[in-house]
Design a protein around this motif. Structure first.
Motif, mmCIF file in Angstrom:
data_model
loop_
_atom_site.group_PDB
_atom_site.id
_atom_site.type_symbol
_atom_site.label_atom_id
_atom_site.label_comp_id
_atom_site.label_asym_id
_atom_site.label_seq_id
_atom_site.Cartn_x
_atom_site.Cartn_y
_atom_site.Cartn_z
ATOM 1 N N GLY A 90 0.774 -1.230 0.000
ATOM 2 C CA GLY A 90 0.000 0.000 0.000
ATOM 3 C C GLY A 90 0.803 1.278 0.000
ATOM 4 N N LEU A 91 2.057 1.236 0.496
ATOM 5 C CA LEU A 91 2.887 2.440 0.530
ATOM 6 C C LEU A 91 3.825 2.411 -0.661
ATOM 7 N N ASP A 92 3.629 3.322 -1.608
ATOM 8 C CA ASP A 92 4.433 3.354 -2.820
ATOM 9 C C ASP A 92 5.719 4.138 -2.590
ATOM 10 N N TRP A 93 6.642 4.058 -3.546
ATOM 11 C CA TRP A 93 7.948 4.677 -3.385
ATOM 12 C C TRP A 93 7.887 6.207 -3.287
ATOM 13 N N PRO A 94 7.094 6.930 -4.096
ATOM 14 C CA PRO A 94 7.041 8.387 -3.910
ATOM 15 C C PRO A 94 6.619 8.797 -2.504
ATOM 16 N N ALA A 95 5.611 8.119 -1.938
ATOM 17 C CA ALA A 95 5.200 8.436 -0.569
ATOM 18 C C ALA A 95 6.275 8.037 0.426
ATOM 19 N N THR A 96 6.986 6.934 0.154
ATOM 20 C CA THR A 96 8.061 6.488 1.042
ATOM 21 C C THR A 96 9.176 7.510 1.100
ATOM 22 N N LYS A 97 9.574 8.046 -0.042
ATOM 23 C CA LYS A 97 10.635 9.070 -0.063
ATOM 24 C C LYS A 97 10.272 10.254 0.815
ATOM 25 N N GLU A 98 9.045 10.714 0.691
ATOM 26 C CA GLU A 98 8.616 11.861 1.489
ATOM 27 C C GLU A 98 8.560 11.489 2.966
ATOM 28 N N LEU A 99 8.136 10.286 3.269
ATOM 29 C CA LEU A 99 8.082 9.820 4.648
ATOM 30 C C LEU A 99 9.479 9.812 5.263
ATOM 31 N N ILE A 100 10.446 9.288 4.541
ATOM 32 C CA ILE A 100 11.823 9.247 5.049
ATOM 33 C C ILE A 100 12.341 10.661 5.303
ATOM 34 N N ARG A 101 12.118 11.544 4.371
ATOM 35 C CA ARG A 101 12.635 12.906 4.515
ATOM 36 C C ARG A 101 11.993 13.635 5.685
ATOM 37 N N ARG A 102 10.674 13.533 5.804
ATOM 38 C CA ARG A 102 9.984 14.243 6.877
ATOM 39 C C ARG A 102 10.348 13.671 8.255
ATOM 40 N N SER A 103 10.378 12.356 8.366
ATOM 41 C CA SER A 103 10.671 11.743 9.662
ATOM 42 C C SER A 103 12.110 12.009 10.088
ATOM 43 N N ALA A 104 13.032 11.858 9.165
ATOM 44 C CA ALA A 104 14.439 12.077 9.505
ATOM 45 C C ALA A 104 14.696 13.522 9.909
ATOM 46 N N ALA A 105 13.962 14.452 9.300
ATOM 47 C CA ALA A 105 14.147 15.865 9.646
ATOM 48 C C ALA A 105 13.736 16.156 11.076
ATOM 49 N N GLU A 106 12.831 15.349 11.641
ATOM 50 C CA GLU A 106 12.349 15.584 12.999
ATOM 51 C C GLU A 106 13.048 14.721 14.047
ATOM 52 N N ALA A 107 13.835 13.766 13.611
ATOM 53 C CA ALA A 107 14.410 12.803 14.551
ATOM 54 C C ALA A 107 15.417 13.467 15.484
ATOM 55 N N PRO A 108 15.296 13.210 16.795
ATOM 56 C CA PRO A 108 16.324 13.689 17.732
ATOM 57 C C PRO A 108 17.585 12.852 17.569
ATOM 58 N N THR A 109 18.624 13.229 18.275
ATOM 59 C CA THR A 109 19.875 12.488 18.204
ATOM 60 C C THR A 109 20.110 11.738 19.494
ATOM 61 N N ARG A 110 20.936 10.714 19.407
ATOM 62 C CA ARG A 110 21.354 10.002 20.606
ATOM 63 C C ARG A 110 22.869 10.097 20.718
ATOM 64 N N ALA A 111 23.362 9.902 21.921
ATOM 65 C CA ALA A 111 24.792 10.043 22.165
ATOM 66 C C ALA A 111 25.564 8.924 21.481
ATOM 67 N N HIS A 112 26.855 9.123 21.395
ATOM 68 C CA HIS A 112 27.748 8.119 20.813
ATOM 69 C C HIS A 112 27.565 6.781 21.511
ATOM 70 N N ASP A 113 27.355 5.719 20.727
ATOM 71 C CA ASP A 113 27.127 4.404 21.330
ATOM 72 C C ASP A 113 28.127 3.360 20.861
ATOM 73 N N GLY A 114 29.161 3.806 20.178
ATOM 74 C CA GLY A 114 30.159 2.871 19.703
ATOM 75 C C GLY A 114 29.906 2.393 18.287
#
Length: 396
Positions: A90-114
């Motif tokens: 149900g999720l096509d590639w054009p929608a997936t690209k936008e999903l990746i971009r939007r989600s990654a733009a909002e993602a917080p960071t975590r500390a160095h974990d090795g």
């Protein structure tokens, strides 16, 4: 106040069900320190768009992204654009690209974990080949499709998950073909990737992945591939619903390569480990039981194994219900619980997949979610499910 409603009993009748669970308290959690834990998140459809089967996916971005913020607030990382998000269903590639971009733009960071140099975003994203039409393609076309999606992940600053590919499974004639594709991709990625082994119960088109129908033979190919590319592999996520196969593979991984469990049946024991080795987590069920997962991981960090077991134990029957055969319809249960808990305005899915489970199945899911304490707003859950039952012809 006692909450109750009349639910299908599985035998063609109705029984009054009184809610018994105590919702797990929702709070803000820091990411776990003893394990890496990813919740594979679903997508919320735009209810005013044509999200019927075969139509391009139209996503409700507000609620989709808010659900990811919910997961991050509980200390979980997000596995984005995976099969839980309906890749290939149900999720096509054009929608997936936008999903990746939007989600990654909002993602917080975590500390160095090795695993990486410096801080890294608390998101990993699925990289696949689903922009190719169904059918058999040359290996070079499969590689090119992977490369296109890998570039999107890298541009977004997200860790890639090299998803098992239907196109590769159809094109490969031997394990050497898998080695050719993965060697090429691993050499190109700018950061260590997560490999992905999804069993045929999740996607029948992936039967025989890695070049063999034998899981033991396939595991030999995987171990060899990882040993030859260990510097480029953060870990491997496997979803075979077979704890013994996972432990056997885990015990053979080189130092520093993680095993991310995708076993939605046996996750408590696999994450807990055997005293020497353990699995990290990349699970669809964590999206459905996020408050419980956060509480259990906090207990594990604190060394309170009794509390860890007590929190996780009642979630396992729920997980086994959601992921029961046909397993690939588990996504319906994830969206159902998100709707009951107020994370989306309607019980809908892209491609109309909300019809993938029956009312009796959803009724059992409701009971088990109550027992597990993951109906975070019981009054809302009862009201919403009662309305769905009425629409389905049930006098609740």
């Amino acid at each position: 106040m006692t909450l109750s409603l009349r639910l299908p009993d599985g035998a063609g009748g109705l029984q009054t069900y009184q809610l018994v669970g105590q919702p797990i308290a929702h709070g803000n959690y820091a990411p776990a320190t003893s394990r890496l834990a990813f919740a594979a998140a679903h997508v919320v459809p735009d209810p005013l768009a044509d999200n019927s089967p075969g139509a391009p996916a139209v996503i409700d971005w507000e609620h989709t992204l808010e659900f990811r913020r919910h997961l991050w607030s509980l200390g979980l990382s997000v596995a984005e654009a995976m099969d839980t998000a309906q890749r290939g269903m149900g999720l096509d590639w054009p929608a997936t690209k936008e999903l990746i971009r939007r989600s990654a733009a909002e993602a917080p960071t975590r500390a160095h974990d090795g695993a990486d140099d410096g801080a890294t975003k608390r998101i990993a994203v699925g990289v696949g080949t689903d922009q190719l039409i169904a059918g058999v393609h040359p290996l070079d076309a499969v590689i090119a499709a992977y490369e296109e999606q890998l570039a999107v992940a890298e541009e977004a600053g997200a860790q890639p998950i090299l998803m098992a590919s239907r196109a590769l499974c159809a094109a490969a004639g031997s394990p050497d073909d898998y080695r050719k594709v993965y060697d090429r991709l691993l050499s190109q990625s700018s950061r260590p990737v997560i490999l992905h082994w999804l069993g045929s119960m999740f996607d029948p088109a992936l039967a025989g992945y890695w070049g063999s129908d034998s899981l033991d033979t396939a595991a030999e190919v995987v171990v060899e591939l990882i040993n030859e590319n260990a510097a480029h592999v953060d870990g491997i996520k496997i979803s075979l619903l077979d704890a013994s196969k996972e432990v056997a593979l885990r015990n053979r991984l080189p130092q520093g390569v993680r095993l991310y469990t995708g076993d939605d049946f046996n996750y408590p024991s696999l994450i807990r480990g055997d005293g020497e080795r353990y699995s990290d987590a990349l699970l669809g069920i964590f999206a459905a039981i996020a408050p419980a997962a956060a509480a259990a991981l906090k207990a594990l960090d604190e060394g309170d194994l009794t509390q860890y077991d007590e929190v996780f134990a009642p979630t396992v029957p729920l997980a086994r219900q959601i992921f029961s055969a046909p397993t690939y319809y588990y996504k319906t249960g994830i969206a159902f619980l998100a709707w009951l808990n107020g994370h989306q305005p309607g019980f809908g899915m892209v491609g109309g997949l909300q019809t993938g489970r029956s009312l009796p199945h959803l009724a059992d899911t409701f009971r088990l979610a109550d027992a597990a304490g993951v109906l975070t707003n019981p009054e809302l859950a009862v009201d919403r499910f009662r309305k769905l039952l009425v629409v389905g012809g049930v006098d609740a």
